[in-house]
Enzyme design. Structure first.
Site, PDB file in Angstrom:
ATOM      1  N   LEU A 151     -23.730  -8.491 -15.801  1.00  0.00           N
ATOM      2  CA  LEU A 151     -22.559  -8.139 -16.592  1.00  0.00           C
ATOM      3  C   LEU A 151     -21.301  -8.765 -15.993  1.00  0.00           C
ATOM      4  O   LEU A 151     -20.398  -9.193 -16.713  1.00  0.00           O
ATOM      5  CB  LEU A 151     -22.405  -6.621 -16.663  1.00  0.00           C
ATOM      6  CG  LEU A 151     -21.221  -6.127 -17.496  1.00  0.00           C
ATOM      7  CD1 LEU A 151     -21.377  -6.524 -18.956  1.00  0.00           C
ATOM      8  CD2 LEU A 151     -21.052  -4.623 -17.363  1.00  0.00           C
ATOM      9  N   TYR A 152     -21.235  -8.816 -14.661  1.00  0.00           N
ATOM     10  CA  TYR A 152     -20.091  -9.468 -14.003  1.00  0.00           C
ATOM     11  C   TYR A 152     -19.925 -10.897 -14.523  1.00  0.00           C
ATOM     12  O   TYR A 152     -18.833 -11.311 -14.931  1.00  0.00           O
ATOM     13  CB  TYR A 152     -20.300  -9.475 -12.496  1.00  0.00           C
ATOM     14  CG  TYR A 152     -19.325 -10.349 -11.740  1.00  0.00           C
ATOM     15  CD1 TYR A 152     -17.988  -9.964 -11.597  1.00  0.00           C
ATOM     16  CD2 TYR A 152     -19.738 -11.553 -11.172  1.00  0.00           C
ATOM     17  CE1 TYR A 152     -17.088 -10.770 -10.906  1.00  0.00           C
ATOM     18  CE2 TYR A 152     -18.849 -12.354 -10.477  1.00  0.00           C
ATOM     19  CZ  TYR A 152     -17.530 -11.962 -10.348  1.00  0.00           C
ATOM     20  OH  TYR A 152     -16.640 -12.770  -9.665  1.00  0.00           O
TER      21      TYR A 152
END
Length: 335
Positions: A151-152
């Site tokens: 997700l980062y």
């Protein structure tokens, strides 16, 4: 020149702010001083900045829309260097909303502030993590980056896309910088180098993932800061050679671009550990573990686009960089 530097109490942000002050610029440094890691380290970085002429600190969370609108309206920054974000790749697996708030909502507030207040150039941090499942080395800004693994990484790819829309719709010049494995003095305590150093000195084993078969494009933080400032000094212009039938992912018909900032010389993780052992004067006991979720075996940066555009290539070897890290670590932690 007046700069807004977000994340100014952070690892990279503090180095960038010092370099700007060194050459006589004025800096408004923004940070929320959150507790993702020990705030005392952030406060120590900040104390070094607040003692300097030309630096003003504002404690604001970039996800706070009214506060951000007020800040931009007050200063009308000609240049913005946006480095504030929720850091950490694997932390995003367990704390996804922290990344949405800081890296998506917060970035939107930066874009809106720039759009409505006459910003001449927005320079912002992206990451080598956007290359995700790509295995073609070295990673090039001319490669497509459509398969993030965390997700980062997805939030950082989203930043690049959001920036492009603002460059296209509002002619806002934007430059995204994909950082490669940054290390150096004043680094975060959750970074591998300092986790390794702490355990080695305490006689504890270090966790070495992928059984040590990683290679990383380790990039010294002062090289990163120099590249950031050189990029920020040259507002992006439209690429007149850009073709819609053969679109280059690195540039655009809008005033938008992305660069890699890396050393361009990948180093095996075991060599990195070996250099650290030499500087500490103590051997490491290694706990060899499999590859972590969301991690990639290797990274390598093609930085030719950066060299062509701003005339700069990071070049600090790990032997020099790790030595300086250990010197700072011993001094700061009194080891």
């Amino acid at each position: 020149m007046l700069f807004l530097v977000t994340g100014a109490a952070g690892f990279i942000g503090s180095h960038v702010a010092h370099k700007l002050l060194d050459r006589g610029d004025e800096v408004v440094g923004l940070d929320n001083l959150n507790d993702y890691y020990d705030p005392k380290l952030k406060e120590a970085r900040l104390a070094r900045l607040t003692s300097r002429k030309g630096f003003t600190f504002v404690k604001i969370d970039i996800a706070n829309r009214p506060a951000m609108e007020e800040l931009f309206a007050k200063y009308r920054f000609p240049r913005v260097i946006h480095l504030a974000a929720q850091a950490g790749v694997r932390y995003s697996i367990t704390h996804p909303y922290a990344y949405i708030e800081a890296n998506i909502i917060g970035f939107q507030h930066i874009l809106e502030g720039c759009r409505h207040n006459g910003c001449e150039h927005l320079t912002y941090a992206s990451t080598s993590s956007v290359y995700g499942a790509n295995t073609t080395m070295p990673f090039s800004v001319h490669h497509h980056v459509d398969h993030p693994l965390t997700l980062y990484a997805a939030t950082k790819k989203a930043n690049e896309l959001f920036a492009h829309t603002y460059s296209n719709l509002f002619a806002l010049p934007t430059t995204g910088l994909r950082f490669f494995t940054v290390y150096g003095p004043w680094g975060r305590p959750d970074m591998a180098l300092f986790l390794f150093a702490k355990n080695i000195l305490e006689g504890k084993p270090i966790d070495v993932f992928n059984n040590g078969n990683h290679s990383r494009d380790f990039t010294f933080v002062e090289d990163i800061a120099e590249g950031v400032i050189r990029a920020a000094d040259q507002p992006t212009v439209r690429d007149e050679k850009w073709r819609s039938d053969e679109p280059d992912p690195a540039t655009s018909s809008a005033p938008w671009r992305v660069f890699n900032i890396g050393n361009g010389s990948p180093v095996p993780l075991l060599r990195y550990i070996e250099v650290l052992e030499q500087e500490l004067g103590k051997k490491a006991e290694m706990n060899l573990l499999p590859l972590q979720p969301g991690d990639v075996p290797d990274t390598s940066a093609d930085v030719q686009a950066l060299v062509d555009a701003v005339g700069y290539r990071p070049n600090t070897p790990v032997e020099v960089g790790v030595k300086r890290c250990v010197e700072w670590y011993r001094s700061y932690y009194r080891v």
